[in-house]
Design a protein around this motif. Structure first.
Motif, PDB file in Angstrom:
ATOM      1  N   THR A   6      50.880  46.921  42.046  1.00 19.78           N
ATOM      2  CA  THR A   6      50.764  46.814  40.601  1.00 19.78           C
ATOM      3  C   THR A   6      49.315  46.936  40.173  1.00 19.78           C
ATOM      4  O   THR A   6      48.403  46.659  40.956  1.00 19.78           O
ATOM      5  N   ARG A   7      49.130  47.319  38.945  1.00 20.68           N
ATOM      6  CA  ARG A   7      47.798  47.408  38.350  1.00 20.68           C
ATOM      7  C   ARG A   7      47.331  46.009  37.988  1.00 20.68           C
ATOM      8  O   ARG A   7      48.115  45.187  37.515  1.00 20.68           O
ATOM      9  N   ILE A   8      46.054  45.736  38.222  1.00 15.87           N
ATOM     10  CA  ILE A   8      45.447  44.462  37.833  1.00 15.87           C
ATOM     11  C   ILE A   8      44.762  44.666  36.486  1.00 15.87           C
ATOM     12  O   ILE A   8      44.059  45.657  36.283  1.00 15.87           O
ATOM     13  N   GLU A   9      44.961  43.743  35.592  1.00 11.88           N
ATOM     14  CA  GLU A   9      44.327  43.762  34.277  1.00 11.88           C
ATOM     15  C   GLU A   9      43.059  42.902  34.320  1.00 11.88           C
ATOM     16  O   GLU A   9      42.910  42.056  35.203  1.00 11.88           O
ATOM     17  N   PRO A  10      42.156  43.067  33.364  1.00  8.87           N
ATOM     18  CA  PRO A  10      40.986  42.175  33.319  1.00  8.87           C
ATOM     19  C   PRO A  10      41.439  40.715  33.222  1.00  8.87           C
ATOM     20  O   PRO A  10      42.342  40.397  32.443  1.00  8.87           O
ATOM     21  N   GLY A  11      40.851  39.868  34.025  1.00 10.66           N
ATOM     22  CA  GLY A  11      41.239  38.463  34.013  1.00 10.66           C
ATOM     23  C   GLY A  11      40.715  37.709  35.212  1.00 10.66           C
ATOM     24  O   GLY A  11      39.689  38.059  35.790  1.00 10.66           O
ATOM     25  N   VAL A  12      41.461  36.684  35.583  1.00  6.10           N
ATOM     26  CA  VAL A  12      41.047  35.766  36.635  1.00  6.10           C
ATOM     27  C   VAL A  12      41.962  35.891  37.846  1.00  6.10           C
ATOM     28  O   VAL A  12      43.173  35.753  37.731  1.00  6.10           O
ATOM     29  N   VAL A  13      41.363  36.178  38.996  1.00  2.86           N
ATOM     30  CA  VAL A  13      42.071  36.124  40.280  1.00  2.86           C
ATOM     31  C   VAL A  13      41.777  34.745  40.848  1.00  2.86           C
ATOM     32  O   VAL A  13      40.619  34.336  40.929  1.00  2.86           O
ATOM     33  N   ARG A  14      42.844  34.023  41.202  1.00  6.50           N
ATOM     34  CA  ARG A  14      42.674  32.644  41.661  1.00  6.50           C
ATOM     35  C   ARG A  14      43.274  32.471  43.041  1.00  6.50           C
ATOM     36  O   ARG A  14      44.429  32.805  43.273  1.00  6.50           O
ATOM     37  N   LEU A  15      42.460  31.946  43.977  1.00 11.16           N
ATOM     38  CA  LEU A  15      42.927  31.610  45.319  1.00 11.16           C
ATOM     39  C   LEU A  15      43.233  30.120  45.343  1.00 11.16           C
ATOM     40  O   LEU A  15      42.369  29.303  45.039  1.00 11.16           O
ATOM     41  N   VAL A  16      44.460  29.778  45.711  1.00  8.12           N
ATOM     42  CA  VAL A  16      44.920  28.395  45.672  1.00  8.12           C
ATOM     43  C   VAL A  16      45.199  27.901  47.087  1.00  8.12           C
ATOM     44  O   VAL A  16      45.932  28.551  47.841  1.00  8.12           O
ATOM     45  N   ASN A  17      44.621  26.767  47.439  1.00  2.00           N
ATOM     46  CA  ASN A  17      44.902  26.072  48.692  1.00  2.00           C
ATOM     47  C   ASN A  17      45.120  24.608  48.362  1.00  2.00           C
ATOM     48  O   ASN A  17      44.267  23.982  47.734  1.00  2.00           O
ATOM     49  N   SER A  18      46.259  24.061  48.780  1.00  2.00           N
ATOM     50  CA  SER A  18      46.576  22.673  48.456  1.00  2.00           C
ATOM     51  C   SER A  18      45.484  21.739  48.961  1.00  2.00           C
ATOM     52  O   SER A  18      44.934  21.927  50.038  1.00  2.00           O
ATOM     53  N   GLY A  19      45.164  20.774  48.131  1.00  2.00           N
ATOM     54  CA  GLY A  19      44.142  19.799  48.496  1.00  2.00           C
ATOM     55  C   GLY A  19      42.723  20.295  48.316  1.00  2.00           C
ATOM     56  O   GLY A  19      41.775  19.581  48.602  1.00  2.00           O
ATOM     57  N   GLN A  20      42.556  21.531  47.858  1.00  2.00           N
ATOM     58  CA  GLN A  20      41.225  22.090  47.657  1.00  2.00           C
ATOM     59  C   GLN A  20      41.120  22.660  46.248  1.00  2.00           C
ATOM     60  O   GLN A  20      42.119  23.022  45.632  1.00  2.00           O
ATOM     61  N   GLU A  21      39.907  22.748  45.777  1.00  2.00           N
ATOM     62  CA  GLU A  21      39.662  23.366  44.486  1.00  2.00           C
ATOM     63  C   GLU A  21      39.926  24.869  44.597  1.00  2.00           C
ATOM     64  O   GLU A  21      39.573  25.500  45.591  1.00  2.00           O
ATOM     65  N   SER A  22      40.553  25.440  43.586  1.00  2.00           N
ATOM     66  CA  SER A  22      40.805  26.883  43.581  1.00  2.00           C
ATOM     67  C   SER A  22      39.496  27.651  43.524  1.00  2.00           C
ATOM     68  O   SER A  22      38.506  27.182  42.972  1.00  2.00           O
ATOM     69  N   ILE A  23      39.508  28.850  44.089  1.00  2.00           N
ATOM     70  CA  ILE A  23      38.374  29.760  43.983  1.00  2.00           C
ATOM     71  C   ILE A  23      38.767  30.806  42.952  1.00  2.00           C
ATOM     72  O   ILE A  23      39.810  31.455  43.084  1.00  2.00           O
ATOM     73  N   ASN A  24      37.950  30.945  41.916  1.00  2.00           N
ATOM     74  CA  ASN A  24      38.251  31.860  40.825  1.00  2.00           C
ATOM     75  C   ASN A  24      37.255  33.006  40.778  1.00  2.00           C
ATOM     76  O   ASN A  24      36.052  32.799  40.950  1.00  2.00           O
ATOM     77  N   TYR A  25      37.801  34.193  40.505  1.00  2.00           N
ATOM     78  CA  TYR A  25      36.988  35.392  40.361  1.00  2.00           C
ATOM     79  C   TYR A  25      37.345  36.078  39.050  1.00  2.00           C
ATOM     80  O   TYR A  25      38.531  36.139  38.689  1.00  2.00           O
ATOM     81  N   PHE A  26      36.350  36.634  38.383  1.00  2.00           N
ATOM     82  CA  PHE A  26      36.603  37.532  37.256  1.00  2.00           C
ATOM     83  C   PHE A  26      36.800  38.917  37.841  1.00  2.00           C
ATOM     84  O   PHE A  26      36.029  39.358  38.700  1.00  2.00           O
ATOM     85  N   VAL A  27      37.831  39.613  37.408  1.00  2.00           N
ATOM     86  CA  VAL A  27      38.076  40.982  37.848  1.00  2.00           C
ATOM     87  C   VAL A  27      38.275  41.853  36.608  1.00  2.00           C
ATOM     88  O   VAL A  27      38.936  41.441  35.657  1.00  2.00           O
ATOM     89  N   SER A  28      37.644  43.028  36.624  1.00  2.00           N
ATOM     90  CA  SER A  28      37.733  43.916  35.462  1.00  2.00           C
ATOM     91  C   SER A  28      38.981  44.789  35.488  1.00  2.00           C
ATOM     92  O   SER A  28      39.340  45.398  34.486  1.00  2.00           O
ATOM     93  N   GLY A  29      39.649  44.843  36.604  1.00  2.00           N
ATOM     94  CA  GLY A  29      40.842  45.664  36.772  1.00  2.00           C
ATOM     95  C   GLY A  29      40.943  46.072  38.228  1.00  2.00           C
ATOM     96  O   GLY A  29      40.122  45.674  39.054  1.00  2.00           O
ATOM     97  N   GLY A  30      41.942  46.858  38.542  1.00  2.00           N
ATOM     98  CA  GLY A  30      42.120  47.325  39.901  1.00  2.00           C
ATOM     99  C   GLY A  30      43.583  47.398  40.265  1.00  2.00           C
ATOM    100  O   GLY A  30      44.442  47.606  39.404  1.00  2.00           O
ATOM    101  N   PHE A  31      43.868  47.189  41.550  1.00  2.00           N
ATOM    102  CA  PHE A  31      45.240  47.236  42.045  1.00  2.00           C
ATOM    103  C   PHE A  31      45.497  46.081  43.008  1.00  2.00           C
ATOM    104  O   PHE A  31      44.590  45.638  43.706  1.00  2.00           O
ATOM    105  N   LEU A  32      46.738  45.646  43.041  1.00  2.00           N
ATOM    106  CA  LEU A  32      47.203  44.621  43.970  1.00  2.00           C
ATOM    107  C   LEU A  32      48.305  45.232  44.815  1.00  2.00           C
ATOM    108  O   LEU A  32      49.279  45.777  44.283  1.00  2.00           O
ATOM    109  N   GLU A  33      48.138  45.147  46.140  1.00  2.00           N
ATOM    110  CA  GLU A  33      49.187  45.569  47.063  1.00  2.00           C
ATOM    111  C   GLU A  33      49.634  44.333  47.833  1.00  2.00           C
ATOM    112  O   GLU A  33      48.805  43.593  48.360  1.00  2.00           O
ATOM    113  N   VAL A  34      50.946  44.133  47.880  1.00  2.00           N
ATOM    114  CA  VAL A  34      51.494  42.949  48.534  1.00  2.00           C
ATOM    115  C   VAL A  34      52.452  43.348  49.646  1.00  2.00           C
ATOM    116  O   VAL A  34      53.327  44.190  49.456  1.00  2.00           O
ATOM    117  N   GLU A  35      52.261  42.725  50.790  1.00  2.00           N
ATOM    118  CA  GLU A  35      53.173  42.772  51.935  1.00  2.00           C
ATOM    119  C   GLU A  35      53.603  41.318  52.157  1.00  2.00           C
ATOM    120  O   GLU A  35      52.957  40.401  51.655  1.00  2.00           O
TER     121      GLU A  35
END
Length: 145
Positions: A50-79
Motif C-alpha cells: 500500500t501507499r504510505i501517506e504523510p504522517g507518523v510511522v509508529r513502532l510499538v513494543n509492550s512495556g516500552q515507549e513507542s518510537i515515532n517517525y515522520f514520513v512524507s510518503g512511500g510504500f509499505l510491503e507486508v509479509e
C-alpha cells in the motif's frame, strides 16, 4: 524463550532511498499512515502492498515507549513475518525542530491563501499536509505514544 518472544513480534525494516537504512529490528506492531487511515501491522498479518501517506510511522513494543517517525510518503510491503517501510523521506520525531515545523506550516497556510491557480493550491495543500504531519509526529513523540 527468545524464539517464543520473536514469534510474537514482526521484523520491521525502514529504509529511505536518500537516507539509507533507518531501522532494522523487531516490534510488537508497526502503525503506518495509509490512504484510508492508519494500518496496524502485527505478526501474521496478511500480505499487502500500500501507499504510505504523510504522517507518523509508529513502532510499538509492550512495556516500552513507542518510537515515532515522520514520513512524507512511500510504500509499505507486508509479509507475515516482515513489514518493510520504503519512505520517500523520514525523520525521527524526537529530531524534529518544532520552530521550523511551525514556520513551515505558517508558510504553507500563507501560500494557500495566496494561491490563485489550481496547481498552486494543490502544492500549498500538500506542503500544509506535510507540515501538519511533522508537527503531529513531534507531538506524539513527546507524549510517548
Amino acid at each position: 524463550m527468545a524464539a517464543d518472544n520473536q514469534s510474537k513480534q514482526i521484523r520491521v525494516e525502514i529504509v529511505c532511498p536518500v537516507q539509507g537504512p533507518i531501522f532494522s529490528g523487531q516490534a510488537d506492531m508497526v502503525v503506518v499512515p495509509a490512504a484510508y487511515g492508519d494500518v496496524g501491522i502485527a505478526p501474521g498479518h496478511a500480505r499487502m502492498l500500500t501507499r504510505i501517506e504523510p504522517g507518523v510511522v509508529r513502532l510499538v513494543n509492550s512495556g516500552q515507549e513507542s518510537i515515532n517517525y515522520f514520513v512524507s510518503g512511500g510504500f509499505l510491503e507486508v509479509e507475515p513475518t516482515l513489514a518493510t517501510v520504503l519512505a520517500d523521506t523520514i525523520e525521527r520525531a524526537a529530531d524534529i525542530d518544532k520552530a521550523a515545523a511551525e514556520k513551515a506550516r505558517e508558510s504553507a497556510r500563507a501560500s494557500l491563501r495566496e494561491a490563485h491557480e489550481r496547481i498552486d493550491r494543490e502544492r500549498a495543500e500538500y506542503e500544509l499536509a506535510l507540515a501538519a504531519a511533522r508537527i503531529k509526529a513531534l507531538e506524539k513523540g513527546r507524549k510517548g505514544y
